[in-house]
Design an enzyme around this catalytic site. Structure first.
Site, PDB file in Angstrom:
ATOM      1  N   ASP A 109       3.807   0.198   6.601  1.00  0.00           N
ATOM      2  CA  ASP A 109       3.832  -1.187   6.140  1.00  0.00           C
ATOM      3  C   ASP A 109       3.721  -2.150   7.322  1.00  0.00           C
ATOM      4  O   ASP A 109       2.961  -3.127   7.286  1.00  0.00           O
ATOM      5  CB  ASP A 109       5.123  -1.442   5.363  1.00  0.00           C
ATOM      6  CG  ASP A 109       5.285  -2.895   4.959  1.00  0.00           C
ATOM      7  OD1 ASP A 109       4.540  -3.364   4.078  1.00  0.00           O
ATOM      8  OD2 ASP A 109       6.156  -3.578   5.538  1.00  0.00           O
ATOM      9  N   GLU A 159       0.361   3.563   2.499  1.00  0.00           N
ATOM     10  CA  GLU A 159       1.121   3.049   3.641  1.00  0.00           C
ATOM     11  C   GLU A 159       1.628   4.197   4.503  1.00  0.00           C
ATOM     12  O   GLU A 159       1.600   4.113   5.750  1.00  0.00           O
ATOM     13  CB  GLU A 159       2.289   2.195   3.162  1.00  0.00           C
ATOM     14  CG  GLU A 159       1.867   0.828   2.647  1.00  0.00           C
ATOM     15  CD  GLU A 159       3.043  -0.059   2.310  1.00  0.00           C
ATOM     16  OE1 GLU A 159       2.927  -1.280   2.480  1.00  0.00           O
ATOM     17  OE2 GLU A 159       4.092   0.479   1.871  1.00  0.00           O
TER      18      GLU A 159
END
Length: 274
Positions: free
Chosen positions: A88, A159
């Site tokens: 992220d 991610e």
């Protein structure tokens, strides 16, 4: 921050040097009937990513859903949630850097708005689908097979994959993949933002039809400073095409653009003369 990223790589024991990788452009589809041994299958995925992992365990971890760990507690591998956390942060850095370089005249607010549109879960799931990432996910038998196409699962896995790419090859490995995925996504996001933002819609129409960019001017500010009310007019050339009021310049400007769209009949597909 730079020292923190470097420390992460050192803890994983991966050298900073990166071997040359063949360029990969575009994402070729896979046959739904393909059934390969795990090692060969991972090689197919690596080819799609444009990166060959030095540490395959990172890639396997990125593909491992927590439901798999619950049913195989003795395999000695983590689920992908920690890599998701790292990915992220890496995604935000890579996207922010790309937008910063791509739009040198944009304000912080516009850059943030576009970045937000690019890193939301729906977009990450679409990127995962483009890679057919669901085919490689390691899920527990108790998890419904539909999880392979569940947007939230795909977004998390994407991610995690970026986190694994970063640890194995640094930012260049992540940027190589994102350089292929971002351009089309940016075009789509820009069109969406223009459509939902009355200012963007009006500007797009005005430049295309009249060859001019709308200009906004504050014509009145009423009330005390803590409760001021602004009146803004929007002009195309010398013509006032809309006016709006609001508790801030931004709100009044958007209202002026919205009223201009109505007055010009743009929402009906063309200009109406008044």
């Amino acid at each position: 921050m730079g020292n923190w990223w470097a420390r992460i790589r050192e803890l994983w024991g991966h050298p900073r040097e990166k071997p040359e990788q063949p360029a990969s452009h575009g994402l070729s589809p896979l046959s739904p009937q393909a059934s390969l041994p795990e090692e060969d299958s991972l090689s197919v995925l690596e080819k799609r990513l444009g990166w060959s992992f030095r540490n395959r365990s990172l890639l396997i971890e990125a593909l491992t859903h927590r439901s798999y760990i619950n049913e195989h507690p003795n395999e000695g591998i983590h689920d992908n949630e920690r890599l998701e956390f790292l990915g992220d942060a890496v995604l935000q850095l890579v996207v922010s850097t790309d937008l910063f370089r791509r739009f040198p005249e944009w304000s912080e607010g516009r850059l943030t708005e576009l970045r937000t549109a690019l890193i939301r879960g729906e977009r990450l799931a679409l990127w995962a689908e483009a890679l057919e990432l669901g085919r490689w996910l390691r899920l527990g038998k108790g998890e419904a097979e539909g999880a392979r196409t569940r947007p939230s699962v795909l977004a998390d896995a994407f991610e995690a994959l970026l986190g694994a790419l970063y640890l194995d090859g640094g930012l260049p490995a992540v940027e190589r993949l994102m350089d292929r995925l971002l351009p089309e996504a940016i075009d789509q996001a820009l069109r969406s933002l223009e459509w939902h933002d009355p200012k963007g819609r009006l500007q797009h129409w005005s430049q295309a039809v009249r060859g001019k960019t709308p200009v906004y001017r504050v014509v009145a500010v009423e009330g005390p400073p803590h409760a001021a009310r602004f009146t803004v007019q929007v002009l195309i050339g010398d013509e006032v095409v809309g006016e709006g009021q609001g508790a801030s310049k931004r709100e009044a400007t958007r209202e002026a653009a919205r009223n201009a769209l109505i007055r010009l009949g743009i929402e009906n597909g063309g200009e109406t003369e008044s």
